[in-house]
Design a protein around this motif. Structure first.
Motif, PDB file in Angstrom:
ATOM      1  N   PHE A 119       5.907   8.212   0.119  1.00 29.73           N
ATOM      2  CA  PHE A 119       6.209   9.330  -0.767  1.00 29.73           C
ATOM      3  C   PHE A 119       6.321  10.610   0.055  1.00 29.73           C
ATOM      4  CE2 PHE A 119       3.967   6.158  -3.163  1.00 29.73           C
ATOM      5  CZ  PHE A 119       4.619   6.121  -4.381  1.00 29.73           C
ATOM      6  N   ARG A 120       7.311  11.442  -0.290  1.00 27.15           N
ATOM      7  CA  ARG A 120       7.448  12.772   0.298  1.00 27.15           C
ATOM      8  C   ARG A 120       7.135  13.802  -0.772  1.00 27.15           C
ATOM      9  NH1 ARG A 120      10.560  12.974   5.237  1.00 27.15           N
ATOM     10  NH2 ARG A 120      11.640  10.991   5.648  1.00 27.15           N
ATOM     11  N   ASP A 121       6.085  14.563  -0.557  1.00 25.05           N
ATOM     12  CA  ASP A 121       5.681  15.611  -1.505  1.00 25.05           C
ATOM     13  C   ASP A 121       5.526  15.054  -2.918  1.00 25.05           C
ATOM     14  OD1 ASP A 121       5.805  17.568   0.550  1.00 25.05           O
ATOM     15  OD2 ASP A 121       7.967  17.739   0.257  1.00 25.05           O
ATOM     16  N   GLY A 122       5.006  13.823  -3.009  1.00 25.72           N
ATOM     17  CA  GLY A 122       4.736  13.229  -4.310  1.00 25.72           C
ATOM     18  C   GLY A 122       5.903  12.489  -4.935  1.00 25.72           C
ATOM     19  N   TRP A 123       7.034  12.392  -4.221  1.00 21.73           N
ATOM     20  CA  TRP A 123       8.212  11.701  -4.750  1.00 21.73           C
ATOM     21  C   TRP A 123       8.479  10.446  -3.926  1.00 21.73           C
ATOM     22  CZ3 TRP A 123       9.831  13.606  -9.259  1.00 21.73           C
ATOM     23  CH2 TRP A 123       9.568  14.949  -9.547  1.00 21.73           C
TER      24      TRP A 123
ATOM     25  N   ARG B  64       5.279   9.889  -7.950  1.00 24.91           N
ATOM     26  CA  ARG B  64       4.280   8.889  -7.576  1.00 24.91           C
ATOM     27  C   ARG B  64       3.604   8.274  -8.798  1.00 24.91           C
ATOM     28  NH1 ARG B  64       0.863   8.203  -2.891  1.00 24.91           N
ATOM     29  NH2 ARG B  64      -1.063   7.125  -3.459  1.00 24.91           N
ATOM     30  N   GLU B  65       3.330   9.105  -9.810  1.00 27.37           N
ATOM     31  CA  GLU B  65       2.659   8.608 -11.006  1.00 27.37           C
ATOM     32  C   GLU B  65       3.493   7.544 -11.721  1.00 27.37           C
ATOM     33  OE1 GLU B  65       1.020  12.206  -9.585  1.00 27.37           O
ATOM     34  OE2 GLU B  65       3.093  11.815 -10.206  1.00 27.37           O
ATOM     35  N   GLU B  66       4.816   7.686 -11.672  1.00 26.19           N
ATOM     36  CA  GLU B  66       5.680   6.683 -12.293  1.00 26.19           C
ATOM     37  C   GLU B  66       5.612   5.357 -11.544  1.00 26.19           C
ATOM     38  OE1 GLU B  66       9.652   7.837 -13.876  1.00 26.19           O
ATOM     39  OE2 GLU B  66       9.291   9.647 -12.698  1.00 26.19           O
ATOM     40  N   VAL B  67       5.521   5.437 -10.229  1.00 24.12           N
ATOM     41  CA  VAL B  67       5.423   4.208  -9.435  1.00 24.12           C
ATOM     42  C   VAL B  67       4.126   3.482  -9.766  1.00 24.12           C
ATOM     43  CG1 VAL B  67       5.318   3.272  -7.091  1.00 24.12           C
ATOM     44  CG2 VAL B  67       6.829   5.210  -7.596  1.00 24.12           C
TER      45      VAL B  67
ATOM     46  N   VAL C 129       0.856  -1.181   0.000  1.00 23.04           N
ATOM     47  CA  VAL C 129       0.000   0.000   0.000  1.00 23.04           C
ATOM     48  C   VAL C 129       0.893   1.232   0.000  1.00 23.04           C
ATOM     49  CG1 VAL C 129      -1.916  -1.151   1.169  1.00 23.04           C
ATOM     50  CG2 VAL C 129      -0.157   0.025   2.520  1.00 23.04           C
ATOM     51  N   THR C 130       0.323   2.383  -0.315  1.00 20.82           N
ATOM     52  CA  THR C 130       1.081   3.631  -0.328  1.00 20.82           C
ATOM     53  C   THR C 130       0.656   4.513   0.840  1.00 20.82           C
ATOM     54  OG1 THR C 130      -0.499   4.751  -1.777  1.00 20.82           O
ATOM     55  CG2 THR C 130       1.310   3.547  -2.832  1.00 20.82           C
ATOM     56  N   ALA C 131       1.567   5.425   1.215  1.00 19.88           N
ATOM     57  CA  ALA C 131       1.277   6.387   2.282  1.00 19.88           C
ATOM     58  C   ALA C 131       2.257   7.541   2.158  1.00 19.88           C
ATOM     59  CB  ALA C 131       1.400   5.739   3.664  1.00 19.88           C
ATOM     60  N   ASP C 132       1.879   8.682   2.743  1.00 19.58           N
ATOM     61  CA  ASP C 132       2.812   9.793   2.841  1.00 19.58           C
ATOM     62  C   ASP C 132       3.920   9.436   3.816  1.00 19.58           C
ATOM     63  OD1 ASP C 132       1.391  11.392   1.076  1.00 19.58           O
ATOM     64  OD2 ASP C 132       0.183  12.296   2.674  1.00 19.58           O
ATOM     65  N   ASP C 133       5.116   9.883   3.520  1.00 22.94           N
ATOM     66  CA  ASP C 133       6.261   9.634   4.400  1.00 22.94           C
ATOM     67  C   ASP C 133       6.270  10.704   5.486  1.00 22.94           C
ATOM     68  OD1 ASP C 133       8.633   8.973   5.592  1.00 22.94           O
ATOM     69  OD2 ASP C 133       9.747   8.736   3.726  1.00 22.94           O
TER      70      ASP C 133
END
Length: 292
Positions: free
Chosen positions: A181-185, A238-241, A143-147
């Motif tokens: 991800f930090r600020d979308g990266w 994030r979009e690339e991931v 799953v994804t989350a903000d760092d």
């Protein structure tokens, strides 16, 4: 529970004792502040994999935290080997993890770093539990989350509450890892590095203070060179991931592991891909060549 632990040896402040009997002061700064660093070294067949690289990172973490290196590399290796032998005799496990922890030491509680303390040194071993055959053949869910962790992720610090929270996000979702991800990266996983494969290229975030420079960072690069796979470190959106052909995790316990489901959506074909297969095979070859 402690009663479930094998009655094996650990090393604490110069002495070998049973794990169940080892004690540290309640004023140890590792206990009070999480003021310490650690390393986890994988061992296969009783031999440590990439020992020097782990020691290099331990030295970097100690330097960043201003904790003196308490032992020589020869002594670290001697301690690890004795503990691995103890565990192997008790359980038959030859593939193990060697856990090293060094804290600043014992002092009156004060946020300021005291000078002249004797570091607390602790070493233990445990049986390695690698990913299952099913996880390797089918891949795993993440799953994804903000760092939301601190901005010194390059230090392998015992202050791991942020990583504990991050890993619990995936545990609550029935997933294996949380990709952050930090600020979308892209940064990293809660307890692993993350690699993005697109058009046959393996990409990872740059080596900076926002990610832990995993021992497998340089290893993945070497395995890519060995297998003729293009490798690069750069900022990854994030979009690339989300659009990756393959996603891979790497860590001491996971080695290289394919992610085939991210936030309930398939990654690529939804099956482990050819780059994973190639790198995993090369990783197994590296294990036989680079053992201490």
């Amino acid at each position: 529970m402690l009663s479930d632990l094998p009655d094996t040896l650990c090393f604490l402040n110069g002495d070998f004792s049973r794990v169940r009997d080892a004690k540290v002061s309640v004023l140890d700064r590792g206990f009070i502040f999480g003021d310490g660093v650690y390393e986890v070294l994988p061992a296969y067949g009783g031999r440590i994999f990439r020992f020097e690289q782990h020691m290099d990172r331990l030295d970097r973490s100690l330097a960043e935290t201003r904790i003196p290196q308490p032992l020589t590399r020869a002594r670290w290796l001697e301690i690890a080997r004795q503990l691995m032998q103890s565990l192997a005799e008790a359980t038959g496990a030859t593939d193990q993890l060697v856990y090293i922890q060094i804290t600043r030491g014992v002092a009156r509680r004060d946020h300021v770093m005291p000078e002249g303390l004797t570091p607390t040194v602790f070493v233990m071993t445990s049986e390695m539990k690698p990913p299952s055959a099913t996880q390797r053949s089918d891949g795993v869910a993440c799953v994804t989350a903000d760092d939301f962790r601190w901005q010194k992720a390059h230090i392998k610090s015992t202050s791991l509450l942020g990583s504990v929270f991050a890993r619990q996000i995936s545990a609550d979702a029935g997933a294996v890892e949380t990709i952050m991800f930090r600020d979308g990266w892209l940064s990293e996983g809660a307890s692993s590095n993350v690699w993005v494969v697109r058009d046959g290229v393996v990409s990872g975030p740059p080596k900076d203070h926002l990610v832990l420079q995993g021992i497998r960072y340089d290893l993945i690069q070497a395995l890519c060179a060995e297998t003729g796979t293009r490798f690069e470190l750069r900022r990854i959106a994030r979009e690339e991931v989300l659009a990756a052909d393959e996603l891979l995790l790497s860590s001491a316990t996971k080695e290289v592991l394919p992610v085939t489901l991210l936030d309930d959506s398939p990654v690529g074909t939804g099956r482990p891909g050819p780059i994973y297969q190639r790198l995993y095979a090369a990783y197994q070859g590296a294990k036989t060549r680079q053992l201490t």
